[in-house]
Write a protein that holds these residues in place. Structure first.
Motif, mmCIF file in Angstrom:
data_model
loop_
_atom_site.group_PDB
_atom_site.id
_atom_site.type_symbol
_atom_site.label_atom_id
_atom_site.label_comp_id
_atom_site.label_asym_id
_atom_site.label_seq_id
_atom_site.Cartn_x
_atom_site.Cartn_y
_atom_site.Cartn_z
ATOM 1 N N VAL A 1 43.680 48.788 54.171
ATOM 2 C CA VAL A 1 44.295 50.107 54.351
ATOM 3 C C VAL A 1 43.328 50.950 55.169
ATOM 4 N N TYR A 2 43.854 51.590 56.231
ATOM 5 C CA TYR A 2 43.031 52.369 57.146
ATOM 6 C C TYR A 2 43.552 53.804 57.205
ATOM 7 N N LYS A 13 43.018 42.728 47.435
ATOM 8 C CA LYS A 13 42.770 41.289 47.381
ATOM 9 C C LYS A 13 43.826 40.560 46.557
ATOM 10 N N SER A 14 44.534 41.256 45.686
ATOM 11 C CA SER A 14 45.552 40.597 44.859
ATOM 12 C C SER A 14 46.837 40.327 45.628
ATOM 13 N N PHE A 15 46.962 40.897 46.846
ATOM 14 C CA PHE A 15 48.148 40.678 47.663
ATOM 15 C C PHE A 15 47.745 39.735 48.799
ATOM 16 N N SER A 16 48.114 38.472 48.650
ATOM 17 C CA SER A 16 47.695 37.459 49.627
ATOM 18 C C SER A 16 48.911 36.888 50.348
ATOM 19 N N GLY A 47 47.039 53.367 42.196
ATOM 20 C CA GLY A 47 46.355 52.142 42.599
ATOM 21 C C GLY A 47 46.583 50.968 41.674
ATOM 22 N N LYS A 48 47.748 50.896 41.006
ATOM 23 C CA LYS A 48 48.028 49.798 40.079
ATOM 24 C C LYS A 48 49.277 49.056 40.518
ATOM 25 N N GLU A 49 49.314 47.789 40.192
ATOM 26 C CA GLU A 49 50.470 46.965 40.499
ATOM 27 C C GLU A 49 51.571 47.228 39.476
#
Length: 354
Positions: A1-2, A13-16, A47-49
């Motif tokens: 994210v920028y 990192k959990s979204f691959s 910021g949580k899934e």
């Protein structure tokens, strides 16, 4: 994210193996579709899934969002399109759109029509109110990318040509409204909001195509103001965060949230009556009110006190009546009531006569 300056802010990192991304602005959710067939939702405000759903449909390379209700449309290799919500583990709707794999999807801003393109080289327009196909159009090379404008114009990239169709809800014309050939075959299409511009990305860069009547001229500044300042943007972000819609309220028909499901309530009542053998609500109307412990003894004490008070009052009334009777007898004897002289006794009256 920028950020807007190109600085890296975060790494998820959990979204691959992510292939498609969609952002839900009113829910502050970032939806991702990966190559393993998983649909994941991330709440960017905390910021949580929120949810990770297994679509069991293989590689998810086609995804579109319905702007009216924020439901995600996923295209699969077996020619079906499924509609998903983060609160339901199964697809809300499953529609068979093509005989081959789905290549592109697009939903108009009103949430009424959905356009899909498949390997069978067909461009189909569906009515999302009935989930039935309205129009079919066979394209020579098929459509690889689709996008709706704010005024309902449909753009499709067919090989190395970009075609724009007008009034697809009424009738899908055989001849396009506009055609343009970019320097290279387009790899993505997107209409610019509030502008009559269609952007096409290709191997040599970016091409802007003028499409008259594509953008919305009468904008709502309270909903989305493209000319807002930096201070107004900050205030809008704070207001949007305070009015964030929970992910549990994401449904196909948002108007049902404020209604009462009377059919389900009646069904539950009938099941309860059938299970118990009687209607507990109807019996509760004639059921006496439940007394609190100790209320019966207190009621008896109050009743005895009232009876004693009533006896005292009755005795005093009887005494007053007896006193009044005595006074009347005395007044009759003395003659005070009529004002005449007292009647003489019998012996005195005889002596007076004599």
């Amino acid at each position: 994210v920028y950020d807007n300056q190109g600085l890296e802010l975060n790494v998820l990192k959990s979204f691959s193996n992510v292939l498609r991304l969609q952002f839900l602005p009113y829910h502050f959710l970032l939806a991702t579709a990966n190559a393993q067939g998983f649909l994941q939702y991330l709440d960017i405000s905390v910021g949580k899934e929120v949810a990770a759903l297994s679509t069991r449909g293989g590689r998810l390379a086609v995804m579109a969002q319905n702007p009216a209700n924020a439901v995600l449309h996923l295209g699969h290799g077996n020619g079906t399109v499924t509609l998903w919500s983060p609160s339901v583990p199964e697809p809300l709707v499953r529609v068979l759109c093509h005989r081959g794999a789905v290549r592109a999807l697009a939903v108009d801003p009103s949430g009424t029509y959905m356009a899909s393109a498949g390997l069978d080289r067909k461009l189909r327009v569906f009515d999302l109110r009935t989930y039935k196909a309205l129009h079919d159009l066979v394209l020579p090379l098929g459509a690889a990318h689709l996008d709706f404008s704010q005024r309902g114009l449909l753009a499709a990239s067919c090989g190395d040509v970009v075609q724009v169709y007008k009034e697809v809800g009424k009738e899908l014309p055989t001849q396009p409204y506009l055609c343009h050939r970019p320097p290279r075959p387009p790899s993505a299409l997107r209409f610019c909001p509030f502008e009559d511009v269609l952007g096409a990305g290709h191997a040599h860069g970016f091409t802007s195509i003028l499409v008259p009547g594509a953008g919305e001229a009468n904008l709502d500044a309270l909903e989305n103001n493209p000319y807002r300042s930096r201070r107004q943007r900050q205030e809008w972000e704070v207001k949007a965060l305070l009015e964030k819609i929970p992910a549990e309220l994401l449904t196909l028909d948002p108007s049902l949230l404020g209604r009462t499901d009377t059919a389900t309530l009646q069904q539950k009542r009938d099941e309860r009556i059938q299970r118990l053998g009687f209607d507990p609500q109807a019996k509760a109307k004639f059921k006496p009110r439940r007394r609190v412990k100790g209320s019966s003894s207190l009621h008896r004490k109050k009743k005895v006190a009232h009876e004693e008070q009533r006896a005292v009052i009755q005795q005093s009334v009887e005494q007053r009546e007896q006193e009044r009777k005595r006074e009347r007898k005395a007044m009759k004897k003395t003659g005070k009531k009529t004002g005449a002289p007292p009647t003489p006794k019998r012996g005195a009256l005889e002596r007076f006569r004599r």
